[in-house]
Design an enzyme around this catalytic site. Structure first.
Site, short mmCIF file in Angstrom:
data_model
loop_
_atom_site.label_atom_id
_atom_site.label_comp_id
_atom_site.label_asym_id
_atom_site.label_seq_id
_atom_site.Cartn_x
_atom_site.Cartn_y
_atom_site.Cartn_z
CG ASP A 187 -1.84 1.12 1.34
OD1 ASP A 187 -2.68 1.22 0.44
OD2 ASP A 187 -1.75 1.91 2.30
CD GLU A 195 -2.19 2.54 -3.49
OE1 GLU A 195 -3.31 3.01 -3.71
OE2 GLU A 195 -1.63 2.61 -2.38
#
Ligand code: CA
Length: 595
Positions: free
Chosen positions: A310, A339
């Site tokens: 993330d 990400e």
């Protein structure tokens, strides 16, 4: 002094166990407990030896560096003593390594789901003592009581749909008083949230997924923790997290900008993500060891196949390289997706492993998120005009930029996700355009990810996160619509779902679409045609984003079509004369070429 020593306690030992046979045989334990820094630590076993003991700023922590000497499973006691008296003891276990991560790649079709919103398989864990966020399925920001058991109960659904890998939003404890369902505000890095299940159940879920040929990707968060994380009340070191009071500018561009101001860079890297999420200081070596070992622990404990990191760009790059290198050293076949949320390929590409722009930048990320293609599809299919930078031209030009990527085949591609508007909404709930988007997803180079509910055209009616994360129909007792059984689905929902199932299951067996070279033609007359070519196999994909029926211009595509006479439509199964292929208005077709 005597009373002081009597008050020494063990509250936590992390990691709680370890394994023998890692290439790196050192381990740094975090010991937490009242007044623990006043104790000495001893291990009287040949299995492990203490290399170093470090006191932290808080007197309630000790960091103990060990060397693991055992090569076979073993256990030993960690003994705390003070004034010559034993005050606490912890039996530490070393297991045999058994994880064999499979990794993921272009052969996969990944399904992203949020456990709280997918299915409630265990109403018994909806309310847990000590966990106070409210449960209210009518409130988009509250918990909806979905859980890991719900996913286990519906595991057969995924292979039927053509899915080969599952990516769950984070399952670790988020004991926050509100807005806790999404999982990105972690309060304990070693504990699955009890409202989702338990560590044992999560491990069992992975085992059962593997049995059905499904890989599992774990969503990991290194940039921040929750302000309610247990260590926030008593941080080991003052610099464990960055100081509060300043917030992200969210412009990761500053990492690449040769003209960036120092202030903007610091604000991006060292500010808090949001007020509830303190920024972890990844330049504190005890914190970094903690996060690296935590990652290895989950891989070995749960047998996951890949990681999705993330907010990758927000993390310290030196730390991320250390972490990913260590993971790949121990698990060379594990895949790592970062990400990276930018619109432009020029800003995403430098984050993929092997990129040369800019030269100073490097990562170990096999995969990064192709947000550029996402925007091109979501916006392009709505355009009236398909020339140059409009409509299908947007998609074409996005793919031209693939020269910037060291490995375009390993880009993760998607048409929506948990942070953006649902694609069916973006496309005005037009089933024709929806099928065009799905066609691009299932046939374009890269690794397709589908967000739960996209297979039935779920919508996001508002702009909040909760609107994008509605409950999956059929996951709750009493649901009138049930995707798992097909009950109550509308005609358009069935049509979309059948289409996904058809293409995804065909994709599983098509090497050309998984690994074939992409050859694209400049869009013309509202038609965009591309091919995937591999060792004499060829797949043709044709999209018509206009209001007229079009015939595929055989002559223009002759450099590939010249070798073939027929095209088999992979959805209908029908064989057609290659010179007579027609495209309805706003449609997409996928063909295998045959001689
Ligand atoms: Ca539940």
């Amino acid at each position: 002094m005597n009373t002081y020593s009597q008050n020494i306690t063990f509250a936590r030992v992390e990691p709680p166990n370890w394994w023998v046979g890692f290439k790196n045989d050192t381990l740094q334990l975090l010991l937490y407990g009242k007044n623990i820094s006043a104790a000495t630590v001893e291990i009287k076993s040949p299995a492990a030896e203490v290399l170093k003991i470090t006191k932290a700023h808080s007197t309630n922590y000790l960091f103990v560096d060990l060397r693991i000497n055992a090569s076979e499973p073993a256990d030993f006691d960690i003994i705390l003593t003070a004034q010559g008296r034993q005050v606490a003891r912890y039996n530490y276990k070393l297991f045999e390594r058994t994880a064999r991560p499979q990794g993921f790649g272009p052969e996969d079709f990944i399904y992203l789901l949020m456990p709280d919103r997918f299915a409630n398989g265990d109403p018994g864990n909806d309310y847990e003592r000590g966990y106070n966020d409210r449960v209210d399925p009518t409130d988009p920001d509250a918990r909806h009581a979905g859980d890991i058991q719900g996913i286990i109960q519906h595991l057969d659904y995924f292979p039927r749909l053509g899915v080969t890998a599952l990516w769950l939003s984070p399952v670790l404890e988020n004991n926050n008083p509100s807005y806790s369902y999404h999982g990105y505000g972690i309060t304990d890095f070693y504990k699955v949230d009890p409202r989702l299940g338990s560590n044992e159940l999560y491990r069992d879920f992975v085992r059962q997924a593997h049995r059905r040929g499904l890989k599992v990707i774990e969503d990991v968060v290194y940039n921040h923790c929750s302000i309610n994380h247990w260590w926030m009340k008593d941080k080991p070191f003052e610099d464990w997290v960055h100081g509060s009071g300043t917030y992200q500018n969210y412009h990761g561009s500053v990492l690449l900008d040769p003209h960036a101001a120092r202030r903007d860079r610091t604000e991006f890297l060292d500010s808090w993500f949001v007020p509830q999420m303190p920024d972890l200081n990844q330049r504190n070596l005890y914190l970094t060891n903690y996060l690296i070992q935590n990652t290895l622990w989950w891989i070995e404990y749960a047998h996951i196949d890949g990681l999705r990191i993330d907010t990758y760009a927000y993390c310290d790059s030196v730390f991320m390289n250390r972490l990913t290198a260590r993971v790949l050293e121990e698990y060379p076949h594990l895949s790592i997706l970062g990400e990276i949320w930018f619109q432009k390929a020029s800003l995403i590409a430098p984050f993929q492993r092997g990129a040369s722009l800019p030269a100073s930048f490097h990562t170990n990320l096999q995969s990064v998120t192709d947000f550029g293609l996402y925007y091109a599809i979501a916006e392009g299919l709505n355009d009236e005009d398909n020339n140059w930078r409009h409509g299908l031209g947007k998609i074409y030009y996005r793919l031209v930029e693939d020269y910037l990527y060291p490995d375009p085949d390993n880009l993760v591609i998607f048409i929506d996700n948990h942070d953006v508007e649902r694609i069916f909404t973006s496309l005005g709930e037009d089933v024709r355009r929806m099928k065009m988007a799905l066609t691009l997803l299932m046939t374009m180079r890269g690794i397709p990810v589908m967000y739960y509910g996209t297979e039935i055209g779920m919508t996001s009616d508002g702009k909040t996160d909760g609107d994008k994360r509605k409950d999956f129909p059929g996951g709750w007792a009493g649901d009138k619509v049930n995707v798992f059984t097909g009950e109550g689905l509308t005609q358009p929902q069935k049509e979309i779902s059948d289409y996904v199932q058809r293409l995804a299951n065909w994709r599983k067996g098509s090497e050309a679409v998984q690994r074939g070279r992409l050859i694209q033609f400049i869009p013309r007359d509202d038609v965009y045609v591309y091919f995937r070519v591999l060792d004499g196999q060829a797949v043709m994909v044709a999209l018509n984003n206009g209001e007229y029926v079009r015939t595929i211009d055989y002559g223009r595509y002759n450099e590939i079509l010249g070798d073939y006479n027929y095209a088999r439509d992979v959805v209908s199964g029908k064989k057609e004369d290659i010179k007579e292929i027609k495209l309805a208005p706003y449609s997409a077709r996928v063909f295998e070429l045959v001689q």
